[in-house]
Each structure stands twice: as structure tokens, then as C-alpha cells.
Design an enzyme around this catalytic site. Structure first.
Site, PDB file in Angstrom:
ATOM      1  N   CYS A  55     -13.863  -1.050 -15.343  1.00 48.08           N
ATOM      2  CA  CYS A  55     -14.330   0.342 -15.287  1.00 48.08           C
ATOM      3  C   CYS A  55     -13.124   1.271 -15.431  1.00 48.08           C
ATOM      4  O   CYS A  55     -12.833   2.092 -14.553  1.00 48.08           O
ATOM      5  CB  CYS A  55     -15.073   0.584 -13.978  1.00 48.08           C
ATOM      6  SG  CYS A  55     -16.068   2.096 -13.960  1.00 48.08           S
ATOM      7  N   CYS A  87     -18.267  -1.942 -20.266  1.00 50.23           N
ATOM      8  CA  CYS A  87     -19.555  -1.998 -19.564  1.00 50.23           C
ATOM      9  C   CYS A  87     -20.312  -3.306 -19.825  1.00 50.23           C
ATOM     10  O   CYS A  87     -21.056  -3.785 -18.966  1.00 50.23           O
ATOM     11  CB  CYS A  87     -20.424  -0.811 -19.970  1.00 50.23           C
ATOM     12  SG  CYS A  87     -19.698   0.802 -19.560  1.00 50.23           S
ATOM     13  N   CYS A 134     -19.409  -5.862 -17.188  1.00 46.34           N
ATOM     14  CA  CYS A 134     -19.310  -5.373 -15.813  1.00 46.34           C
ATOM     15  C   CYS A 134     -20.394  -6.013 -14.943  1.00 46.34           C
ATOM     16  O   CYS A 134     -21.570  -6.039 -15.337  1.00 46.34           O
ATOM     17  CB  CYS A 134     -19.458  -3.851 -15.777  1.00 46.34           C
ATOM     18  SG  CYS A 134     -19.402  -3.153 -14.116  1.00 46.34           S
ATOM     19  N   CYS A 165     -25.828   0.533 -12.926  1.00 45.58           N
ATOM     20  CA  CYS A 165     -24.937   1.684 -13.156  1.00 45.58           C
ATOM     21  C   CYS A 165     -25.699   2.824 -13.826  1.00 45.58           C
ATOM     22  O   CYS A 165     -26.138   2.718 -14.980  1.00 45.58           O
ATOM     23  CB  CYS A 165     -23.754   1.261 -14.023  1.00 45.58           C
ATOM     24  SG  CYS A 165     -22.604   2.620 -14.351  1.00 45.58           S
ATOM     25  N   GLU A 169       0.821  -1.213   0.000  1.00 51.06           N
ATOM     26  CA  GLU A 169       0.000   0.000   0.000  1.00 51.06           C
ATOM     27  C   GLU A 169       0.855   1.263   0.000  1.00 51.06           C
ATOM     28  O   GLU A 169       0.522   2.247  -0.665  1.00 51.06           O
ATOM     29  CB  GLU A 169      -0.951  -0.003   1.203  1.00 51.06           C
ATOM     30  CG  GLU A 169      -2.101  -0.989   1.086  1.00 51.06           C
ATOM     31  CD  GLU A 169      -3.027  -0.682  -0.079  1.00 51.06           C
ATOM     32  OE1 GLU A 169      -3.083   0.480  -0.525  1.00 51.06           O
ATOM     33  OE2 GLU A 169      -3.689  -1.618  -0.564  1.00 51.06           O
TER      34      GLU A 169
END
Length: 358
Positions: A200, A207, A210, A216, A47
């Protein structure tokens, strides 16, 4: 038919179980099902490295760090210069300094074990709100809301948020919080990030495949190409400076360690001037300095052009810096800016470089 937030979360989790990306610091769904648990040290390391850096670039750094320092205690005991050299190329060098501070705090204050709550994590050096939430969720399955650039993009499209970033951040975080489940929140956080990274995407989102295509709002309204809305970027200020690359007859390089505070803090580099709009020359030693070219580098808040000066140096001590023997000099251990300076200077130096520098 309206899709509930719970149904969205479940659809996303099912997609993640089938399509989770494989990463060296990640414990995947199948591994978790078999009883494996994430390594907080590895999660934290990734991270910190991933801030302002791509996954592709981070993988090799993460693996090398873990090989050199397998635990947070090993990292805490490492020499600062060794860690900074291994960090070279990742940029944003304050992260490397904070990495060491954090590792030493975990060892000194927490017995070498990362705390498992957001509040305790954010109290550690170099850990901000996002990193604390990510570690708490991914390493310890705490129901924290994790919002990075991928998550912002997914939320802005899923809920068709027209407010420009960065003003929209609280609104997008609120949407993400409502979708964050108490069951498997770490997998959920990684699922949203994976969705943003693979489907995305910033341009030409896929799309049609997805898992959230039906609810959405941006897809329904054909605005996905316009989300997220970003405020116009301001032009970066331009700064200039001088960098001095000198070598002795035996091949040794004149180097200096930059001050701990500021850009490239604590890193080894070539002596130079201040970085301003009208810098004054600041040669580190008397010599016949001559211009070799320019090195250009773009930082977060400004663009920098360094005039690279080169010279063959006498064996006596310089006014600034110190000599590094040719066999100990590693261009790969320099920050990116200094590697650019090195590449500009080398063809213009009469001293032959003995052997490979590694």
C-alpha cells in the site's frame, strides 16, 4: 459479502506470517514461534532512529550502535560526544540527546530494564505517544494502537477517508484501534506498517496482491490514488548564515561544539554566524577569510543557505572554537550540514590534508 474487522485482522496477520520483512531489530513470526522474544532495547533504539528516517538508512546505524553499546546500560555509560558522533548523518539531533537521557533514566529508575506499559514508557525522556505505543506493542505484546505514516495511509485507503491530514489523524487512529487485536498485537502493528511500506505504497499501490483488497473501500471506489488527502504544504522560510572553515599549517581544523539546545545541539561543527534572513558576519579568528561557495540544507521548518568562508589560520588560539588535529578529524562524524560545508571548503584551502580522515 461484508468482511468483518476481525477477518481483516486475521487476513493481515496471515499475510505477515508469510511476508514479514527481515530487520535486525525485529523478531519475526517464525522466531517467535520457536520461543524467541523481542529485545526491548533494540526495539526502542530502532523506533527512535526511525523517526523521520527510512528503514534503509537506519539499519547500519542500529547495527553499529548495538555493536558499540550492546545494552541500554552500556549506552547510558557512553560519552555524549561519542554517541553524537555515531549519530551524525541521521539528523534531528535532539533525538540523540534524548536517547542518552532515556538510557540513563532506564538504568537509574528501572534497574536497566525497560518498563512494559505505555504509561511507564511515555514517562521516559524522548518517548512520545507513538514511540511508547510501538515499544509496548512490539517489545511486550501490549494491545496498543500504533500509527505511523504507513498505518495512516493504509487506514485512509481501507476506509476511504477523504478528510485531509493532519486533521484526519484522530479518525485514522480510531480505525486502527478497532483493528488492533489482543492476540499478537505487536505482530499486527508491524504487519500494517509492512503492508504500507511494501504494497500500500504512496504511489502505484499493488492492490492486486493486497491481503485487504476485497474490503478496501478506496479500491472499490477507485480512489486509492487520492488517499490519503494531504493539506497543501506551506513554503519553507529561507534563512542564511556564514560558516567559517579554517586550518592551521599543521593541518588542524578549527571547530566548535554547538550549544546543547537548538538545531544540531551538542554536535561538533564549523564556527558560524546566526541563521537569519540577514545574518551578520561572525569570523571566529582574525584571518584573510575568503568566500568558497555556498552550502544549502533543508531542515523541517526552513531552508538554510550558508556562505562558506575559508582561511589559513595562525597557530595562536582563536577567539571562538578549538583546533582538532588532522589525524583526529573525521568528516563522517559531522552532521550532514557540516559535511556539506566541509565539501565546499576543502578545495579552496591551501593546507594539504595529511592522510585519510576516515
Amino acid at each position: 459479502m461484508r468482511v468483518t474487522e476481525t477477518e481483516m485482522t486475521e487476513a493481515l496477520r496471515d499475510w505477515y506470517d508469510r511476508h514479514a520483512r527481515t530487520m535486525p531489530w525485529r523478531t519475526g513470526p517464525a522466531e517467535k514461534l520457536a520461543g524467541a522474544r523481542p529485545d526491548p532495547y533494540s526495539v526502542w533504539l530502532s523506533e527512535v532512529m526511525l523517526q523521520q528516517t527510512t528503514v534503509a538508512a537506519v539499519k547500519k546505524y542500529h547495527d553499529r550502535f548495538v555493536a558499540l553499546w550492546p545494552s541500554v546500560a552500556d549506552l547510558a555509560a557512553a560519552e555524549d560526544s561519542e554517541v553524537m558522533a555515531e549519530w551524525a548523518g541521521l539528523g534531528y539531533y535532539a533525538r540523540a540527546r534524548n536517547l542518552l537521557k532515556c538510557a540513563r533514566a532506564v538504568v537509574a529508575d528501572h534497574g536497566g530494564r525497560f518498563p512494559d506499559t505505555h504509561d511507564a514508557l511515555i514517562a521516559l525522556p524522548g518517548i512520545g505517544p507513538y514511540t511508547a505505543a510501538a515499544i509496548a506493542a512490539i517489545a511486550f505484546d501490549r494491545p496498543e494502537t500504533v500509527v505511523d505514516g504507513n498505518v495512516e495511509r493504509v487506514m485512509s485507503r481501507l476506509f476511504d477517508v477523504a478528510t485531509p491530514l493532519p486533521v484526519a489523524k484522530p479518525e485514522l487512529t480510531a480505525h486502527a484501534a478497532r483493528l488492533t487485536p489482543r492476540d499478537r498485537p505487536g505482530d499486527h502493528a508491524q504487519a500494517v506498517m509492512d503492508l504500507g511500506a511494501t504494497i500500500c505504497t504512496p504511489r502505484n499501490p499493488a492492490c492486486g496482491i493486497c491481503p485487504l483488497r476485497d474490503p478496501c473501500l478506496a479500491r472499490q471506489r477507485s480512489t486509492q490514488g487520492e488517499r490519503p488527502v494531504k493539506a497543501p504544504k506551506k513554503a519553507k522560510p529561507q534563512r542564511r548564515g556564514f560558516a567559517y572553515v579554517g586550518r592551521r599549517a599543521d593541518g588542524a581544523w578549527l571547530m566548535e561544539t554547538r550549544p546543547d539546545k537548538g538545531l544540531l545541539g551538542g554536535m561538533l561543527g564549523f564556527p558560524g554566524s546566526d541563521w537569519t534572513q540577514a545574518p551578520e558576519p561572525a569570523p571566529p579568528a582574525p584571518a584573510d577569510w575568503r568566500e568558497a561557495g555556498e552550502a544549502v540544507h533543508v531542515f523541517t521548518h526552513f531552508a538554510l543557505t550558508l556562505t562558506v568562508m575559508v582561511a589559513e589560520l595562525p597557530p595562536n588560539n582563536p577567539e571562538r572554537g578549538h583546533f582538532v588535529a588532522a589525524e583526529a578529524f573525521r568528516p563522517a562524524a559531522l552532521p550532514t550540514l557540516m559535511r556539506k560545508v566541509h565539501d565546499v571548503a576543502t578545495p579552496h584551502l591551501a593546507v594539504e590534508r595529511p592522510g585519510a580522515a576516515g
